[in-house]
Scaffold this motif. Sequence first.
Motif, PDB file in Angstrom:
ATOM      1  N   PRO A  49       0.813  -1.221   0.000  1.00 20.27           N
ATOM      2  CA  PRO A  49       0.000   0.000   0.000  1.00 20.27           C
ATOM      3  C   PRO A  49       0.846   1.271   0.000  1.00 20.27           C
ATOM      4  CG  PRO A  49       0.015  -0.987   2.183  1.00 20.27           C
ATOM      5  CD  PRO A  49       0.706  -1.955   1.267  1.00 20.27           C
ATOM      6  N   ASN A  50       0.176   2.407  -0.223  1.00 23.71           N
ATOM      7  CA  ASN A  50       0.779   3.743  -0.136  1.00 23.71           C
ATOM      8  C   ASN A  50       1.912   3.950  -1.129  1.00 23.71           C
ATOM      9  OD1 ASN A  50      -0.948   4.330   2.088  1.00 23.71           O
ATOM     10  ND2 ASN A  50       0.527   3.375   3.487  1.00 23.71           N
ATOM     11  N   ASN A  51       1.800   3.316  -2.299  1.00 27.18           N
ATOM     12  CA  ASN A  51       2.823   3.459  -3.346  1.00 27.18           C
ATOM     13  C   ASN A  51       4.196   2.974  -2.901  1.00 27.18           C
ATOM     14  OD1 ASN A  51       1.092   4.675  -5.322  1.00 27.18           O
ATOM     15  ND2 ASN A  51       1.211   6.600  -4.177  1.00 27.18           N
ATOM     16  N   GLY A  52       4.228   2.037  -1.978  1.00 33.60           N
ATOM     17  CA  GLY A  52       5.487   1.443  -1.572  1.00 33.60           C
ATOM     18  C   GLY A  52       5.834   0.262  -2.462  1.00 33.60           C
ATOM     19  N   PHE A  53       6.927  -0.422  -2.135  1.00 29.57           N
ATOM     20  CA  PHE A  53       7.302  -1.598  -2.920  1.00 29.57           C
ATOM     21  C   PHE A  53       8.023  -2.605  -2.039  1.00 29.57           C
ATOM     22  CE2 PHE A  53      11.245   0.793  -3.068  1.00 29.57           C
ATOM     23  CZ  PHE A  53      12.223  -0.178  -3.053  1.00 29.57           C
ATOM     24  N   PHE A  54       7.934  -3.862  -2.444  1.00 28.06           N
ATOM     25  CA  PHE A  54       8.719  -4.946  -1.862  1.00 28.06           C
ATOM     26  C   PHE A  54       9.020  -5.925  -2.985  1.00 28.06           C
ATOM     27  CE2 PHE A  54       9.542  -9.032   0.056  1.00 28.06           C
ATOM     28  CZ  PHE A  54      10.375  -8.715   1.114  1.00 28.06           C
ATOM     29  N   ASP A  55      10.299  -6.088  -3.308  1.00 33.27           N
ATOM     30  CA  ASP A  55      10.737  -6.970  -4.387  1.00 33.27           C
ATOM     31  C   ASP A  55      11.591  -8.097  -3.822  1.00 33.27           C
ATOM     32  OD1 ASP A  55       9.510  -5.164  -6.049  1.00 33.27           O
ATOM     33  OD2 ASP A  55      11.336  -4.526  -7.087  1.00 33.27           O
ATOM     34  N   LEU A  56      11.391  -9.290  -4.344  1.00 30.00           N
ATOM     35  CA  LEU A  56      12.185 -10.454  -3.955  1.00 30.00           C
ATOM     36  C   LEU A  56      12.765 -11.066  -5.225  1.00 30.00           C
ATOM     37  CD1 LEU A  56      13.085 -12.333  -1.639  1.00 30.00           C
ATOM     38  CD2 LEU A  56      11.027 -13.694  -2.085  1.00 30.00           C
ATOM     39  N   SER A  57      14.090 -11.123  -5.303  1.00 33.71           N
ATOM     40  CA  SER A  57      14.767 -11.566  -6.523  1.00 33.71           C
ATOM     41  C   SER A  57      15.698 -12.739  -6.246  1.00 33.71           C
ATOM     42  CB  SER A  57      15.605 -10.420  -7.119  1.00 33.71           C
ATOM     43  OG  SER A  57      14.828  -9.273  -7.373  1.00 33.71           O
ATOM     44  N   LEU A  58      15.834 -13.611  -7.236  1.00 37.77           N
ATOM     45  CA  LEU A  58      16.838 -14.670  -7.230  1.00 37.77           C
ATOM     46  C   LEU A  58      17.698 -14.455  -8.460  1.00 37.77           C
ATOM     47  CD1 LEU A  58      18.051 -17.188  -5.961  1.00 37.77           C
ATOM     48  CD2 LEU A  58      16.463 -18.570  -7.332  1.00 37.77           C
ATOM     49  N   LEU A  59      18.930 -14.001  -8.247  1.00 37.75           N
ATOM     50  CA  LEU A  59      19.801 -13.587  -9.333  1.00 37.75           C
ATOM     51  C   LEU A  59      21.013 -14.502  -9.442  1.00 37.75           C
ATOM     52  CD1 LEU A  59      19.832  -9.766  -8.448  1.00 37.75           C
ATOM     53  CD2 LEU A  59      18.256 -10.947  -9.999  1.00 37.75           C
ATOM     54  N   VAL A  60      21.527 -14.629 -10.649  1.00 36.72           N
ATOM     55  CA  VAL A  60      22.815 -15.269 -10.886  1.00 36.72           C
ATOM     56  C   VAL A  60      23.839 -14.161 -11.069  1.00 36.72           C
ATOM     57  CG1 VAL A  60      24.171 -16.747 -12.411  1.00 36.72           C
ATOM     58  CG2 VAL A  60      21.776 -17.300 -11.936  1.00 36.72           C
ATOM     59  N   GLY A  61      24.961 -14.242 -10.353  1.00 35.97           N
ATOM     60  CA  GLY A  61      25.984 -13.208 -10.427  1.00 35.97           C
ATOM     61  C   GLY A  61      27.321 -13.754 -10.899  1.00 35.97           C
TER      62      GLY A  61
ATOM     63  N   GLY B  29      10.664  -0.382   0.139  1.00 32.74           N
ATOM     64  CA  GLY B  29      10.449   1.014   0.490  1.00 32.74           C
ATOM     65  C   GLY B  29       9.004   1.142   0.940  1.00 32.74           C
ATOM     66  N   LEU B  30       8.788   1.355   2.225  1.00 26.09           N
ATOM     67  CA  LEU B  30       7.447   1.282   2.818  1.00 26.09           C
ATOM     68  C   LEU B  30       7.105   2.617   3.483  1.00 26.09           C
ATOM     69  CD1 LEU B  30       7.916  -2.220   4.489  1.00 26.09           C
ATOM     70  CD2 LEU B  30       6.991  -1.741   2.217  1.00 26.09           C
ATOM     71  N   PRO B  31       6.397   3.514   2.786  1.00 28.64           N
ATOM     72  CA  PRO B  31       6.014   4.794   3.392  1.00 28.64           C
ATOM     73  C   PRO B  31       4.828   4.633   4.344  1.00 28.64           C
ATOM     74  CG  PRO B  31       5.228   4.668   1.136  1.00 28.64           C
ATOM     75  CD  PRO B  31       6.025   3.415   1.379  1.00 28.64           C
ATOM     76  N   PHE B  32       4.824   5.449   5.415  1.00 27.08           N
ATOM     77  CA  PHE B  32       3.705   5.432   6.352  1.00 27.08           C
ATOM     78  C   PHE B  32       3.707   6.727   7.146  1.00 27.08           C
ATOM     79  CE2 PHE B  32       7.297   3.690   8.588  1.00 27.08           C
ATOM     80  CZ  PHE B  32       7.171   4.125   9.903  1.00 27.08           C
ATOM     81  N   GLN B  33       2.636   6.973   7.886  1.00 28.50           N
ATOM     82  CA  GLN B  33       2.496   8.173   8.700  1.00 28.50           C
ATOM     83  C   GLN B  33       2.541   7.823  10.180  1.00 28.50           C
ATOM     84  OE1 GLN B  33       2.370  11.282   6.037  1.00 28.50           O
ATOM     85  NE2 GLN B  33       1.625  11.663   8.106  1.00 28.50           N
ATOM     86  N   ALA B  34       3.221   8.641  10.975  1.00 28.31           N
ATOM     87  CA  ALA B  34       3.173   8.556  12.434  1.00 28.31           C
ATOM     88  C   ALA B  34       2.627   9.891  12.922  1.00 28.31           C
ATOM     89  CB  ALA B  34       4.543   8.270  13.011  1.00 28.31           C
ATOM     90  N   GLY B  35       1.313   9.994  13.029  1.00 28.00           N
ATOM     91  CA  GLY B  35       0.689  11.279  13.313  1.00 28.00           C
ATOM     92  C   GLY B  35       0.938  12.216  12.144  1.00 28.00           C
ATOM     93  N   PRO B  36       1.509  13.404  12.387  1.00 28.64           N
ATOM     94  CA  PRO B  36       1.771  14.343  11.300  1.00 28.64           C
ATOM     95  C   PRO B  36       3.101  14.097  10.570  1.00 28.64           C
ATOM     96  CG  PRO B  36       2.362  15.359  13.376  1.00 28.64           C
ATOM     97  CD  PRO B  36       1.802  13.997  13.717  1.00 28.64           C
ATOM     98  N   VAL B  37       3.866  13.091  11.018  1.00 36.02           N
ATOM     99  CA  VAL B  37       5.212  12.895  10.480  1.00 36.02           C
ATOM    100  C   VAL B  37       5.203  11.844   9.364  1.00 36.02           C
ATOM    101  CG1 VAL B  37       7.592  12.292  11.026  1.00 36.02           C
ATOM    102  CG2 VAL B  37       6.187  13.451  12.738  1.00 36.02           C
ATOM    103  N   PRO B  38       5.586  12.216   8.119  1.00 36.36           N
ATOM    104  CA  PRO B  38       5.688  11.240   7.031  1.00 36.36           C
ATOM    105  C   PRO B  38       7.009  10.485   7.122  1.00 36.36           C
ATOM    106  CG  PRO B  38       6.133  13.442   6.199  1.00 36.36           C
ATOM    107  CD  PRO B  38       5.803  13.595   7.654  1.00 36.36           C
TER     108      PRO B  38
END
Length: 227
Positions: free
Chosen positions: A90-102, A131-140
């Motif tokens: 929610p709130n235009n955040g993101f969570f990505d989980l990747s399995l990469l070959v390096g 990246g998970l945005p949220f509000q704590a009262g008036p503080v973004p």
Amino acid sequence: RAEVFHAAVGIGHYRIDLHPSSGGDTGATEFYLTYRHQLHLGKLLERDLSFGPVKEVAFTAGFDLNTKNTTFAPRKRLLVAGPTLKFNVPNNGFFDLSLLVGKEWNHCGLGSCTDHEHGFDNQLILSAAWGLPFQAGPVPLKFQGFINYNTEKGKDYAGVKTEAETLMRTSLMVDVGQMAAGRKNTLLVGVGYEMWLNKFGNHATAAGVTKPGINTYAPTLQMEWHF
């Protein structure tokens, strides 16, 4: 068609630290760049690939570049590619989980290195980024970070077997720009934490002695300026 591609993610830093520079007593200068790009497969195939909490499946590819003017003189070159699950947040955040070959190549300028231009074995990289945005009262606020678990990558420059490596960097940021001027995601400040285990895959010497400085546990102060 532009929606098929996710905006490139570039993370770079330029810093002067306490390691002495090669041939001098001043702090060494390091440059490090990470680049990742995503191809959204559902949009490319014009199919709904969502399932459960996953909203999209992507293919991620990119590279890391590094240079530092110490006696070791690292010149890291890392290529990565693999699938990514993009979770619904929610709130235009993101969570990505990747399995990469390096695949990594690097340089060692020390006399003790038997291979000064070294190509490591392929490795698997399990990576989570958020990246998970949220509000704590008036503080973004935004809770953000990543954690990578890298499998061993064969032997190092001195013929010593590498070990699995874990790197986590995370932070809690206050959106100061939004609070002060109504400009969201422009200026953020906060505190963070870094955990790095078996740094660069190092663990022990050829004699089996654990190397010093291979693990880091460090609080950090952070500032981001987006322009």
